[in-house]
Design a protein around this motif. Structure first.
Motif, mmCIF file in Angstrom:
data_model
loop_
_atom_site.group_PDB
_atom_site.id
_atom_site.type_symbol
_atom_site.label_atom_id
_atom_site.label_comp_id
_atom_site.label_asym_id
_atom_site.label_seq_id
_atom_site.Cartn_x
_atom_site.Cartn_y
_atom_site.Cartn_z
ATOM 1 N N SER A 163 19.056 40.857 -9.534
ATOM 2 C CA SER A 163 18.223 40.729 -11.447
ATOM 3 C C SER A 163 17.826 41.214 -11.858
ATOM 4 C CB SER A 163 16.017 40.819 -10.273
ATOM 5 O OG SER A 163 15.860 40.484 -8.850
ATOM 6 N N CYS A 164 17.970 40.819 -12.779
ATOM 7 C CA CYS A 164 18.095 41.634 -14.700
ATOM 8 C C CYS A 164 16.760 42.503 -15.610
ATOM 9 C CB CYS A 164 17.543 40.200 -15.604
ATOM 10 S SG CYS A 164 17.931 40.750 -17.700
ATOM 11 N N ARG A 165 17.614 43.298 -15.090
ATOM 12 C CA ARG A 165 15.649 44.966 -15.491
ATOM 13 C C ARG A 165 15.631 44.077 -17.101
ATOM 14 N NH1 ARG A 165 16.720 49.163 -13.014
ATOM 15 N NH2 ARG A 165 18.827 49.455 -12.745
ATOM 16 N N GLU A 166 16.149 43.816 -18.296
ATOM 17 C CA GLU A 166 14.765 42.829 -18.805
ATOM 18 C C GLU A 166 14.145 42.095 -18.563
ATOM 19 O OE1 GLU A 166 15.704 45.186 -21.110
ATOM 20 O OE2 GLU A 166 17.047 45.937 -20.222
ATOM 21 N N CYS A 167 14.601 40.784 -18.343
ATOM 22 C CA CYS A 167 14.212 39.650 -18.426
ATOM 23 C C CYS A 167 13.632 38.931 -17.132
ATOM 24 C CB CYS A 167 14.388 38.101 -19.352
ATOM 25 S SG CYS A 167 15.638 37.954 -17.797
ATOM 26 N N GLY A 168 13.602 39.685 -15.696
ATOM 27 C CA GLY A 168 13.444 39.187 -13.994
ATOM 28 C C GLY A 168 13.826 38.324 -13.615
ATOM 29 N N VAL B 142 25.781 40.349 -16.149
ATOM 30 C CA VAL B 142 25.270 40.381 -16.911
ATOM 31 C C VAL B 142 24.500 39.454 -17.055
ATOM 32 C CG1 VAL B 142 25.127 40.479 -19.222
ATOM 33 C CG2 VAL B 142 26.805 42.087 -17.983
ATOM 34 N N CYS B 143 23.227 39.137 -17.186
ATOM 35 C CA CYS B 143 22.235 38.293 -17.502
ATOM 36 C C CYS B 143 22.616 37.446 -18.218
ATOM 37 C CB CYS B 143 20.955 39.004 -17.930
ATOM 38 S SG CYS B 143 19.372 37.322 -18.108
ATOM 39 N N ASP B 144 22.569 35.972 -17.806
ATOM 40 C CA ASP B 144 22.986 34.594 -18.589
ATOM 41 C C ASP B 144 21.728 34.710 -20.042
ATOM 42 O OD1 ASP B 144 24.743 34.202 -16.753
ATOM 43 O OD2 ASP B 144 23.740 32.625 -16.476
ATOM 44 N N ALA B 145 20.501 34.634 -19.900
ATOM 45 C CA ALA B 145 19.761 34.489 -20.992
ATOM 46 C C ALA B 145 19.785 36.036 -21.719
ATOM 47 C CB ALA B 145 18.374 34.506 -19.494
ATOM 48 N N CYS B 146 19.348 36.612 -21.632
ATOM 49 C CA CYS B 146 19.308 37.663 -22.181
ATOM 50 C C CYS B 146 20.340 38.983 -22.854
ATOM 51 C CB CYS B 146 17.575 38.280 -21.892
ATOM 52 S SG CYS B 146 17.898 40.107 -20.729
ATOM 53 N N GLY B 147 21.013 38.639 -21.650
ATOM 54 C CA GLY B 147 22.049 39.563 -21.675
ATOM 55 C C GLY B 147 21.973 41.187 -21.117
ATOM 56 N N GLY B 148 20.840 41.082 -20.543
ATOM 57 C CA GLY B 148 20.451 42.719 -19.729
ATOM 58 C C GLY B 148 21.223 42.977 -18.471
ATOM 59 N N GLU B 149 21.021 43.747 -18.083
ATOM 60 C CA GLU B 149 21.596 45.003 -16.968
ATOM 61 C C GLU B 149 21.182 43.946 -15.630
ATOM 62 O OE1 GLU B 149 22.936 49.117 -14.839
ATOM 63 O OE2 GLU B 149 20.944 48.837 -16.209
HETATM 64 ZN ZN ZN Z 1 17.832 38.371 -18.136
#
Ligand code: ZN
Ligand code: AP5
Length: 216
Positions: free
Chosen positions: A129-134, A149-156
């Motif tokens: 799961s993305c830490r930033e956008c879920g 790395v999240c495709d949507a927002c670059g989050g971890e």
């Molecule tokens: Zn994300």
């Protein structure tokens, strides 16, 4: 529409809730997401919830019910909502019925996502799961373009603490003992619709929309 998604851990409730809420233009209300946001924000609610969540047990009803009562009273949930992860036992379902009755309304549909246990264990052990956008990924079924790395927002991307094998097994037991009785509870009330939740995400979404529309 006022609807509930029910199904075992890893059935795809969060994945489908995100898509369905946007298709149906209603807010998604996920108790698991609200608890996790409180855990990472270090709130008192988060501190209370964390020990239960890490073991795979349910957070006590009085805590959860009050949290949901507050969320459903918000402006954006007045005309409809899609609940993901609540109710989780018969007392929570009774509380939800009485909350909605006080608001002069009732549930339109409860959608059961049916998946077998072997598939659930595979889905949960590969979930990230993305830490930033879920946004939720799966290492084999829906991998991110770049590792971690999240495709949507670059989050971890991270693995949930409760997605360890022994906790997954316990969450499944809790589901069988406490949550599965809701299927009969809602069937008796005439609001249950059930779909098979294996196959491609978009096929499950199409089945879900058809089932919800036929019931509404
Ligand atoms: Zn994300
Ligand atoms: P919660 O967050 O609600 O967890 P859960 O019910 O165990 O459900 P999951 O989030 O694990 O799975 P999901 O069905 O959403 O599947 P997902 O879409 O992610 O609750 C966590 C904890 O919070 C509880 O244990 C409890 O402590 C507490 N809590 C929450 N609500 C509570 C309540 N009401 N009362 C008391 N305590 C409460 O998908 C899983 C994986 O599969 C992903 O990797 C995804 O990419 C993949 N996937 C999805 N669909 C498909 C598909 N069609 N094909 C292949 N892979 C797929």
């Amino acid at each position: 529409m006022r609807a509930v998604l029910v199904g075992p851990p890893g059935a795809g409730k969060g994945t489908q809730a995100q898509i369905l809420a946007s298709e149906l233009s209603i807010p998604k209300v996920s108790t698991g997401d609200i608890f996790r946001a409180n855990v990472s924000g270090g709130t008192e609610l988060g501190r209370t919830a964390k020990s239960y969540m890490d073991r795979g047990d349910l957070v006590p009803d009085e805590v959860t019910n009050e949290m949901v009562r507050g969320r459903l009273a918000e402006e954006d949930a007045r005309e409809g909502f899609l609940l993901d992860g609540f109710p989780r036992n018969v007392p929570q379902a009774e509380t939800l019925d009485s909350m909605l009755k006080d608001m002069g309304t009732a549930l339109d549909a409860v959608l059961e996502l049916k998946v077998d246990e072997e598939e659930v264990v595979k889905r949960l052990s590969g979930r990230r799961s993305c830490r930033e956008c879920g946004r939720v990924y799966h290492l084999d079924y829906d991998p991110p373009e770049a590792d971690g790395v999240c495709d949507a927002c670059g989050g971890e991307l991270y693995q949930r603490d409760d997605d360890r094998e022994e906790v997954i097994r316990h969450r499944l037991e809790v589901y069988r003992e406490q949550t599965e009785p809701l299927v009969a509870y809602y069937r008796d009330k005439g609001v249950l619709v059930a779909i098979g939740a294996t196959g491609a995400v978009e096929d499950v979404t199409a089945r879900a929309i058809a089932a919800l529309r036929s019931d509404a």
